[in-house]
Design a protein around this motif. Structure first.
Motif, PDB file in Angstrom:
ATOM      1  N   ASN A 311       0.841  -1.193   0.000  1.00 28.23           N
ATOM      2  CA  ASN A 311       0.000   0.000   0.000  1.00 28.23           C
ATOM      3  C   ASN A 311       0.882   1.251   0.000  1.00 28.23           C
ATOM      4  N   GLY A 312       1.024   1.903  -1.152  1.00 29.28           N
ATOM      5  CA  GLY A 312       1.828   3.118  -1.235  1.00 29.28           C
ATOM      6  C   GLY A 312       3.291   2.893  -1.544  1.00 29.28           C
ATOM      7  N   ARG A 313       3.678   1.641  -1.840  1.00 25.85           N
ATOM      8  CA  ARG A 313       5.094   1.353  -2.085  1.00 25.85           C
ATOM      9  C   ARG A 313       5.634   2.131  -3.288  1.00 25.85           C
ATOM     10  N   GLY A 314       4.831   2.249  -4.335  1.00 24.84           N
ATOM     11  CA  GLY A 314       5.268   2.989  -5.520  1.00 24.84           C
ATOM     12  C   GLY A 314       5.573   4.445  -5.207  1.00 24.84           C
ATOM     13  N   TRP A 315       4.756   5.058  -4.342  1.00 25.38           N
ATOM     14  CA  TRP A 315       4.994   6.445  -3.950  1.00 25.38           C
ATOM     15  C   TRP A 315       6.294   6.570  -3.150  1.00 25.38           C
ATOM     16  N   ALA A 316       6.549   5.587  -2.276  1.00 27.25           N
ATOM     17  CA  ALA A 316       7.796   5.609  -1.493  1.00 27.25           C
ATOM     18  C   ALA A 316       9.014   5.467  -2.404  1.00 27.25           C
ATOM     19  N   PHE A 317       8.908   4.601  -3.419  1.00 24.97           N
ATOM     20  CA  PHE A 317       9.993   4.472  -4.389  1.00 24.97           C
ATOM     21  C   PHE A 317      10.228   5.799  -5.111  1.00 24.97           C
ATOM     22  N   LEU A 318       9.139   6.478  -5.475  1.00 30.00           N
ATOM     23  CA  LEU A 318       9.259   7.772  -6.152  1.00 30.00           C
ATOM     24  C   LEU A 318       9.955   8.797  -5.262  1.00 30.00           C
ATOM     25  N   ALA A 319       9.613   8.825  -3.976  1.00 31.14           N
ATOM     26  CA  ALA A 319      10.240   9.763  -3.036  1.00 31.14           C
ATOM     27  C   ALA A 319      11.749   9.537  -2.973  1.00 31.14           C
ATOM     28  N   GLY A 320      12.178   8.266  -2.966  1.00 24.04           N
ATOM     29  CA  GLY A 320      13.601   7.971  -2.920  1.00 24.04           C
ATOM     30  C   GLY A 320      14.331   8.450  -4.161  1.00 24.04           C
ATOM     31  N   LEU A 321      13.711   8.265  -5.336  1.00 27.82           N
ATOM     32  CA  LEU A 321      14.326   8.741  -6.581  1.00 27.82           C
ATOM     33  C   LEU A 321      14.434  10.258  -6.601  1.00 27.82           C
ATOM     34  N   LEU A 322      13.369  10.940  -6.169  1.00 29.80           N
ATOM     35  CA  LEU A 322      13.385  12.404  -6.149  1.00 29.80           C
ATOM     36  C   LEU A 322      14.480  12.930  -5.229  1.00 29.80           C
ATOM     37  N   CYS A 323      14.602  12.349  -4.043  1.00 25.73           N
ATOM     38  CA  CYS A 323      15.620  12.804  -3.095  1.00 25.73           C
ATOM     39  C   CYS A 323      17.022  12.493  -3.612  1.00 25.73           C
ATOM     40  N   GLY A 324      17.210  11.298  -4.173  1.00 26.49           N
ATOM     41  CA  GLY A 324      18.526  10.912  -4.668  1.00 26.49           C
ATOM     42  C   GLY A 324      18.994  11.788  -5.816  1.00 26.49           C
ATOM     43  N   PHE A 325      18.130  11.995  -6.810  1.00 26.82           N
ATOM     44  CA  PHE A 325      18.503  12.851  -7.931  1.00 26.82           C
ATOM     45  C   PHE A 325      18.635  14.313  -7.494  1.00 26.82           C
TER      46      PHE A 325
END
Length: 396
Positions: A311-325
């Protein structure tokens, strides 16, 4: 290896980093408000945060011909024995960033997205920018840089006024509710990290009903708890954030001359890789521990429950990419224009406040006084980021 060499390119990197670093906190806050356990969210976030560093290293870090002074990523990765002091500085920066990010995901629940970002960003600018200015051999224009720091301090005062005024507005809204209404029973499903509560008509943003619904639904309960807890966490996070950029600066420029003669300095991509590795390792250790020994009265979970929680895993993955980049772009811009000027990305509360108002209804149906403080705070942040970017120098 690709390097940003122009002032315009450095500013473009900083602006893009500003958007990314201001957006990922909103995504994380969204998941917490939907009832997903922060431990689950942060474990997912950490995976893609590291992935972003790997992608940057194997693309920008491998473009062009490798030289002794500016080796490509893979070439320098094999030279660990010679440049380990710089690697340690990079990893130290990753450790303090991981602690800061982990702290803020709890502070957002207590203090709010906008105010948390304002306080942490301002501490980062006041401490971190000053350190970077001297580490960078004063390549930034001090007559422009430090007035920009002053603008951030003014914005902090305005943010405190926004928080105080909005808290008073919320107390007035809730005053008509009985204690039973405020603290209605909540049933937590620890397997899916979602709360079950009676179906009702969705309350409008900014109403007392909306505040009560939010408390019943969210993962971190804040009713009845002192705001000093959130403020203490926020200030701790701000101190951590103020140290990661100077540590990265030392890793990539070796101002303290820790490397032996003839050993090339860490290129920005190699430094960012080791920075992200330490950030990832610490995040995994702490959040796995928090699954079984949670803080702030959160429900206990397990690795099995985390793996099954989509539940919401895709959004958490997106947050990690945004912070990393976002971090990678900040460091790329800082290498060209100076890390003090790159701290202009700490104007990220501009972006976070926008998402807070749009997604979470922050400051809806607030008093006119709150709106005056809010507009003044945003205006001062716009001035601050413009002044810090104008102070950009050029590294020789």
């Amino acid at each position: 290896m690709y390097l940003v060499e122009s002032k315009g390119g450095a500013i473009a990197c900083m602006l893009l980093a500003l958007f990314f670093l201001g957006t990922w906190p909103a995504v994380m806050t969204l998941l917490e408000r939907r009832g997903r356990l922060p431990q689950h969210t942060y474990l997912d976030y950490s995976i893609t945060n590291l992935l972003a560093a790997v992608i940057i290293a194997f693309t920008f870090g491998e473009i062009g011909k490798s030289t002794h002074e500016a080796p490509n990523f893979l070439t320098q990765l094999s030279q660990l024995s010679g440049n380990w002091p710089s690697v340690m500085f990079a990893m130290a920066g990753g450790v303090v960033l991981s602690l800061g990010n982990l702290s803020t995901q709890y502070a957002w629940a207590f203090v709010g997205l906008s105010v948390t970002e304002v306080i942490t960003a301002s501490i980062t600018v006041v401490i971190g920018t000053t350190l970077n200015y001297f580490l960078d051999d004063k390549i930034n224009n001090a007559k422009i840089l430090f007035p920009g720091v002053g603008c951030f301090l003014i914005a902090v005062c305005l943010a405190s006024a926004v928080h105080s005024s909005n808290a008073a507005d919320n107390r007035a809204k809730l005053s008509c509710f009985s204690n039973d209404d405020k603290l209605g029973s909540v049933v937590m499903d620890t397997t899916t990290s979602r709360e079950a509560f009676p179906k009702r008509d969705k309350a409008k943003f900014g109403t007392a009903g909306f505040l009560v619904e939010l408390e019943n639904r969210r993962a971190i309960k804040v009713f009845g708890k002192s705001t000093l807890i959130g403020l203490a966490i926020t200030f701790f996070a701000g101190v951590c954030f103020s140290l990661f950029s100077p540590a990265f600066n030392l890793a990539s420029n070796d101002q303290w001359h820790t490397l032996k003669e003839g050993v090339p300095k860490l290129v920005v991509y190699t430094a960012f890789f080791w920075f992200s590795v330490s950030c990832y390792v610490l995040a995994i250790i702490l959040n796995v521990a928090f699954l079984y020994y949670p803080v702030l009265n959160l429900p206990r979970s397990s690795l099995k429950a985390y793996i099954n929680d989509w539940n919401g895993r895709g959004w958490a993955f997106l947050a990690g990419l945004l912070c990393g980049f976002g971090n990678g772009l900040q460091f790329m811009g800082g290498q060209a224009a100076g890390y003090a000027a790159a701290d202009a990305v700490q104007a990220l509360p501009l972006v976070s406040t926008f998402w807070g108002i749009l997604l979470f209804g922050e400051y809806r149906r607030s008093s006119r006084r709150t709106y005056v403080f809010l507009v003044s705070m945003l205006f001062m942040f716009i001035v601050a980021v413009a002044v810090l970017m104008a102070s950009s120098g050029h590294r020789k």
